[in-house]
Design a protein around this motif. Structure first.
Motif, short mmCIF file in Angstrom:
data_model
loop_
_atom_site.label_atom_id
_atom_site.label_comp_id
_atom_site.label_asym_id
_atom_site.label_seq_id
_atom_site.Cartn_x
_atom_site.Cartn_y
_atom_site.Cartn_z
N PRO A 141 0.83 -1.22 0.00
CA PRO A 141 0.00 0.00 0.00
C PRO A 141 0.86 1.26 0.00
O PRO A 141 1.94 1.31 0.58
CB PRO A 141 -0.81 -0.12 1.30
CG PRO A 141 -0.71 -1.56 1.69
CD PRO A 141 0.61 -2.05 1.18
N GLY A 142 0.36 2.29 -0.65
CA GLY A 142 1.09 3.54 -0.71
C GLY A 142 1.34 4.17 0.64
O GLY A 142 2.34 4.88 0.82
N SER A 143 0.47 3.91 1.60
CA SER A 143 0.63 4.48 2.94
C SER A 143 1.89 3.99 3.63
O SER A 143 2.35 4.60 4.60
CB SER A 143 -0.59 4.14 3.79
OG SER A 143 -0.77 2.72 3.88
N GLN A 144 2.47 2.88 3.15
CA GLN A 144 3.66 2.33 3.78
C GLN A 144 4.94 3.02 3.34
O GLN A 144 5.98 2.86 3.98
CB GLN A 144 3.77 0.83 3.45
CG GLN A 144 2.59 -0.01 3.91
CD GLN A 144 2.47 -0.05 5.42
OE1 GLN A 144 3.47 -0.01 6.14
NE2 GLN A 144 1.25 -0.15 5.93
N TYR A 145 4.92 3.77 2.26
CA TYR A 145 6.16 4.36 1.76
C TYR A 145 6.01 5.81 1.27
O TYR A 145 6.98 6.45 0.90
CB TYR A 145 6.72 3.52 0.60
CG TYR A 145 5.78 3.34 -0.56
CD1 TYR A 145 5.65 4.31 -1.54
CD2 TYR A 145 4.99 2.20 -0.67
CE1 TYR A 145 4.77 4.15 -2.61
CE2 TYR A 145 4.12 2.02 -1.73
CZ TYR A 145 4.02 3.00 -2.70
OH TYR A 145 3.14 2.83 -3.74
N ARG A 146 4.80 6.36 1.28
CA ARG A 146 4.56 7.67 0.69
C ARG A 146 4.92 8.83 1.62
O ARG A 146 5.24 9.93 1.16
CB ARG A 146 3.09 7.78 0.28
CG ARG A 146 2.76 9.02 -0.54
CD ARG A 146 1.28 9.09 -0.82
NE ARG A 146 0.79 7.96 -1.58
CZ ARG A 146 -0.12 7.10 -1.15
NH1 ARG A 146 -0.66 7.24 0.05
NH2 ARG A 146 -0.51 6.09 -1.91
N ASP A 147 4.86 8.62 2.93
CA ASP A 147 4.99 9.72 3.89
C ASP A 147 6.31 10.50 3.77
O ASP A 147 6.29 11.74 3.85
CB ASP A 147 4.81 9.21 5.32
CG ASP A 147 3.37 8.82 5.61
OD1 ASP A 147 2.49 9.20 4.82
OD2 ASP A 147 3.13 8.11 6.61
N PRO A 148 7.47 9.83 3.61
CA PRO A 148 8.71 10.63 3.47
C PRO A 148 8.68 11.58 2.27
O PRO A 148 9.25 12.68 2.34
CB PRO A 148 9.79 9.55 3.30
CG PRO A 148 9.23 8.35 3.97
CD PRO A 148 7.75 8.39 3.69
N PHE A 149 8.00 11.18 1.20
CA PHE A 149 7.92 12.04 0.03
C PHE A 149 7.00 13.23 0.28
O PHE A 149 7.36 14.38 0.01
CB PHE A 149 7.42 11.24 -1.19
CG PHE A 149 7.18 12.08 -2.40
CD1 PHE A 149 8.24 12.48 -3.20
CD2 PHE A 149 5.90 12.48 -2.75
CE1 PHE A 149 8.03 13.28 -4.32
CE2 PHE A 149 5.68 13.27 -3.86
CZ PHE A 149 6.74 13.67 -4.65
N THR A 150 5.81 12.98 0.81
CA THR A 150 4.89 14.08 1.09
C THR A 150 5.42 14.99 2.18
O THR A 150 5.10 16.18 2.22
CB THR A 150 3.50 13.54 1.48
OG1 THR A 150 3.64 12.65 2.60
CG2 THR A 150 2.87 12.78 0.33
N GLY A 151 6.26 14.43 3.07
CA GLY A 151 6.85 15.24 4.13
C GLY A 151 7.81 16.30 3.61
O GLY A 151 8.11 17.27 4.32
N LEU A 152 8.28 16.15 2.38
CA LEU A 152 9.18 17.14 1.78
C LEU A 152 8.42 18.33 1.19
O LEU A 152 9.05 19.32 0.79
CB LEU A 152 10.02 16.49 0.67
CG LEU A 152 10.98 15.38 1.09
CD1 LEU A 152 11.63 14.77 -0.14
CD2 LEU A 152 12.03 15.91 2.05
N SER A 153 7.12 18.24 1.13
CA SER A 153 6.33 19.27 0.44
C SER A 153 6.39 20.61 1.17
O SER A 153 6.29 20.67 2.40
CB SER A 153 4.87 18.82 0.32
OG SER A 153 4.07 19.86 -0.20
#
Length: 391
Positions: free
Chosen positions: A126-138
């Motif tokens: 699931p995307g929730s398992q790896y997406r957070d570090p990317f969105t955290g850069l926003s």
């Protein structure tokens, strides 16, 4: 009129989607393989899947995002070496057979229940398992906004004549852009580049005025991932421009035309082919990472059909061109959604239901591709002289 506006808005959303940008990056890599070098790679989806798995698995297991990116590139690099070493000394047919087989092997390994702790098996990651570090850069913040908030609805309350005039201007502007891109020597170098930039900016602003798109600033499928994805598309296009404008790029064209002639000049054809395979594969891996950011890593979503979509986009836009892969990807996905929405809006459910309209859109796109290959094999931006492939 409202139905037409709805269909065109849907096409614009799809054209700007991060997954369209991700496929465009993969098609840019495929263009190095097929367009410039003449390598028939039917397994670009495998490079995308390996990039996505390396990226997602690393973050899922607690590693930094940069390590995930490097692992994705590393997996694609090793795969290209293993794939190319036994086949690149042979003619193109063998490479086509090996690449499509290798891509299926990668997909079935990803589906294996023995690797559930790493690949998530057939259910994927699931995307929730790896997406957070990317969105955290926003740095886009929260909430949502409409790109180009001033749109057709603000002029004469969105009257029909405003939209019709805008659509006509858009068609004329796009035709002018295609003419300039295919003009050859009719314009000098600096004037041509400046005119292309002006036309592209004008067309983008005009289309966003006609078909406004609203999204979250930093959501799962928001403007942040779109901004990064399309920035990478521009960066990859620029890198390919530099590569193919160099002596190395001329060697690629020489190999595509007649590799025996290049070999007779003392060049190591095998090494150059391997370099092209690796570089195009790395672009594919980057496309795979972007492809799964707004979704999930699911092996069946990056199977044979995705490679065929990449080839369709490449042939549509024009092989061996810089912007052909980007234009072809945008037109392919936007046209597919346009056909789907049109069928849903105007064809009764008794004739085509929702699932059937999806299948019908692929049929129409397939027929269109057949017609393009027959009547304009060089694509929209391509040159017939660039299609003398030695395969």
């Amino acid at each position: 009129m409202d139905n037409i506006q709805y269909i065109l808005n849907g096409m614009m959303r799809e054209a700007l989607s991060p997954q369209t940008a991700a496929v465009a990056i993969a098609v840019i890599g495929l263009n190095i393989h097929f367009g410039y070098t003449g390598l028939i790679n039917i397994g670009q989806s495998a490079f995308m899947l390996l990039g996505a798995y390396g990226f997602a698995i690393a973050i899922w297991h607690g590693l930094p995002m940069i390590v995930g990116i490097l692992l994705g590139f590393g997996a694609a690099f090793v795969f290209a070496l293993v794939l190319g070493a036994p086949t690149l000394k042979l003619r193109g047919d063998y490479l086509a057979i090996v690449t499509i087989s290798a891509a299926e092997i990668i997909r079935y390994v990803g589906r294996s229940s023995l690797l559930t702790d790493f690949t998530g098996s057939a259910q994927g990651i699931p995307g929730s398992q790896y997406r957070d570090p990317f969105t955290g850069l926003s740095f886009f913040g929260g909430g949502s906004f409409t790109l180009i908030p001033f749109n057709y609805a603000d002029v004469a309350d969105g009257a029909a004549w405003v939209r019709l005039l805008g659509w006509l201007l858009a068609i004329v502007s796009i035709a002018a852009l295609v003419y300039v891109l295919r003009s050859g020597d009719r314009f000098s170098g600096g004037a041509r580049k400046g005119l292309v930039v002006l036309l592209v900016v004008w067309i983008v602003l005009l289309l966003l005025f006609l078909f406004p798109v609203a999204n979250q600033r930093t959501g799962v499928n928001g403007w942040w991932v779109r901004f990064i994805a399309w920035s990478l598309v521009l960066l990859c296009s620029f890198l390919v421009y530099l590569l193919v404008s160099s002596p190395w790029g001329r060697l690629l064209r020489g190999i595509r035309e007649d590799e025996d002639a290049v070999r007779s000049l003392g060049k190591n054809v095998f090494a150059i082919k391997m370099q092209a395979l690796v570089i195009g594969g790395l672009f594919g891996a980057l496309g795979g990472m972007m492809y799964v950011l707004p979704a999930s890593v699911q092996p069946d979503s990056m199977g044979r059909s995705l490679t065929f979509f990449c080839y369709t986009a490449l042939l549509l836009g024009g092989a061996a061109t810089i912007f052909g892969p980007v234009l072809g990807s945008v037109i392919f996905f936007a046209a597919r959604i346009g056909i789907k929405y049109t069928a849903a809006a105007y064809v009764p459910d008794s004739v085509l239901n929702g699932q059937q309209t999806e299948q019908f859109s692929y049929i129409v796109v397939g027929v269109a591709l057949m017609l393009i290959v027959i009547f304009r094999p060089q694509g929209i931006l391509g040159n017939k002289r660039e299609l003398q492939f030695n395969v």
